[in-house]
Design a protein around this motif. Sequence first.
Motif, PDB file in Angstrom:
ATOM      1  N   ASP A 120      -6.410  -2.674  -4.448  1.00 49.70           N
ATOM      2  CA  ASP A 120      -6.695  -1.530  -3.587  1.00 49.70           C
ATOM      3  C   ASP A 120      -7.737  -2.010  -2.578  1.00 49.70           C
ATOM      4  N   GLN A 176      -7.081  -0.026 -10.515  1.00 49.23           N
ATOM      5  CA  GLN A 176      -6.585   1.233  -9.948  1.00 49.23           C
ATOM      6  C   GLN A 176      -5.202   1.055  -9.321  1.00 49.23           C
ATOM      7  N   ARG A 177      -4.971  -0.077  -8.698  1.00 49.28           N
ATOM      8  CA  ARG A 177      -3.653  -0.305  -8.126  1.00 49.28           C
ATOM      9  C   ARG A 177      -2.627  -0.589  -9.234  1.00 49.28           C
ATOM     10  N   ASP A 209       0.810  -1.219   0.000  1.00 47.60           N
ATOM     11  CA  ASP A 209       0.000   0.000   0.000  1.00 47.60           C
ATOM     12  C   ASP A 209       0.846   1.273   0.000  1.00 47.60           C
ATOM     13  N   GLU A 218      -1.977  -6.973  -7.071  1.00 47.81           N
ATOM     14  CA  GLU A 218      -2.565  -5.660  -7.313  1.00 47.81           C
ATOM     15  C   GLU A 218      -3.987  -5.588  -6.755  1.00 47.81           C
ATOM     16  N   ALA A 248       2.863   3.433 -12.908  1.00 49.47           N
ATOM     17  CA  ALA A 248       3.425   4.785 -12.914  1.00 49.47           C
ATOM     18  C   ALA A 248       4.705   4.829 -12.085  1.00 49.47           C
ATOM     19  N   LEU A 249       4.692   4.146 -10.939  1.00 52.49           N
ATOM     20  CA  LEU A 249       5.900   4.076 -10.113  1.00 52.49           C
ATOM     21  C   LEU A 249       7.020   3.333 -10.840  1.00 52.49           C
ATOM     22  N   ARG A 254      -2.680   0.807 -12.112  1.00 59.63           N
ATOM     23  CA  ARG A 254      -2.389   2.148 -12.635  1.00 59.63           C
ATOM     24  C   ARG A 254      -1.298   2.833 -11.797  1.00 59.63           C
ATOM     25  N   ARG A 255      -1.471   2.818 -10.465  1.00 57.53           N
ATOM     26  CA  ARG A 255      -0.490   3.469  -9.599  1.00 57.53           C
ATOM     27  C   ARG A 255       0.874   2.815  -9.705  1.00 57.53           C
ATOM     28  N   ASP A 256       0.895   1.503  -9.652  1.00 56.55           N
ATOM     29  CA  ASP A 256       2.179   0.802  -9.586  1.00 56.55           C
ATOM     30  C   ASP A 256       2.950   0.871 -10.891  1.00 56.55           C
ATOM     31  N   ALA A 264       3.348   3.670  -1.259  1.00 56.11           N
ATOM     32  CA  ALA A 264       4.024   3.919  -2.525  1.00 56.11           C
ATOM     33  C   ALA A 264       5.517   4.167  -2.339  1.00 56.11           C
TER      34      ALA A 264
END
Length: 449
Positions: free
Chosen positions: A183, A213-214, A158, A181, A220-221, A216-218, A160
């Motif tokens: 959320d 959604q998770r 969780d 993955e 990007a990281l 997407r975030r990961d 980032a």
Amino acid sequence: MKPILLRGGRVIDPANALDGQYEVLIRDGEIAAVETNINLQDVTVIDARGCWIVPGLIDPHVHLRDPGFPEKETIQTGLRAAAAGGFTAVAAMANTSPVNDNPATTRYMLERAREVHSARLVPVSAVTHRLGGTEPVDFAAMVEAGARLFSDDGIPIDDAMILSRALDETKRLGYAVALHEEDRVLSCNGALNAGAVSKRLGVSGYADSAESQRVRRDLALAIGAGGAVHVCHVSTPESLDLIRAARRHGAQVTCEVTPHHFSLDENAALSWGPNAKMNPPLRNRDDVEALHAAIRDGTIDMIATDHAPHDPKSKRMDELGALFGPQHQAARLDQGDAEIFAHAANGVVGLETSLGLALELVHRSLIQPARLVEMMSLNPAALLRLEAGTLVEGAVADITVIDPNLEWTVAPGKFLSKSRNTPFAGMRLKGRAVLTMVGGEIVYDGRKA
């Protein structure tokens, strides 16, 4: 030991663009030759007519439950089940007890595996101590002990900042982070896919967006860090689109799909109950079709079982088993049973059914045999940084011999795995491994079964 000659089979080795009738000579645990006609005296000849000879299958995602949960699985039973499924190596996730977050536990796992003389065990290190999500492991020490992948699988990372640090460290060392993955705010402890089946049974739903959604975030990281990430058990079209887009932007991202997600949809839970409950859940029919398309177009890199053995008590079968069955579909559960269902353990066993289910993709002409071998051997070897996935001369003789037309019925009572939690019991499949060799040694011989 006398050299072994595999004769009469179809050799499929995508790493070398090889697909045809060849003979394979194994000497001193290595591939000595792959040629059309090998004439030697004093060799052990194995008749492989009608079979495929392929680089040993590799499963990048299994749970062997050892140390800590011998009622579910042990390294011995898990590796023998793997060999019976045609796997010469499996990547064992870290959610054991104690967690594989330290070199001593890694060494324990490797020592137990060597004692079995079966499929190889590839340790997966946790990303964070005790899977707690707050304190990173000593990545370099875990690599030195034998880890070849990092994952808190079963639990999303969780924080980032913690994931960013892990991506920096693993990039420096040359390894990947495999991600569950989810959320958890959006998944809301859902027991089944949010849809018609969860509503019919009256159990909590798990939205597609909890995964995407998770993702997407990961991703990007990952783009920001330039590190390698692997998306575990992808299950939604939105996640697949995000993976495609991230690759266009230079992300080093691979992903896997499980046989249960591409073979079943959410309706399986009506008949199989807790034995069709997993995380992520089985999705709807349109989602399954999207997975098939992503397998065909190459978006999905590999097939992984996510082999998750559980005892009947963990699956709450004593309380719920009578409500479900292959011959009937369950009605709406009362509130108490719905709560029990929600607390049943997630996951299904898969090592001994994966290849048969994957071969359905070939028999239905969704993919070619070489693509199957790529997904089940070559690409997992690359993810795990293994010198494997090929039959090139001089390579270690990890080999799977497959009879693609052998028809058989899934019989959980005959599994070598210690657990029986499968939604495929009684299913007729076409194709299975008949011989598994590790380092030139036969570790499973289905011809004697």
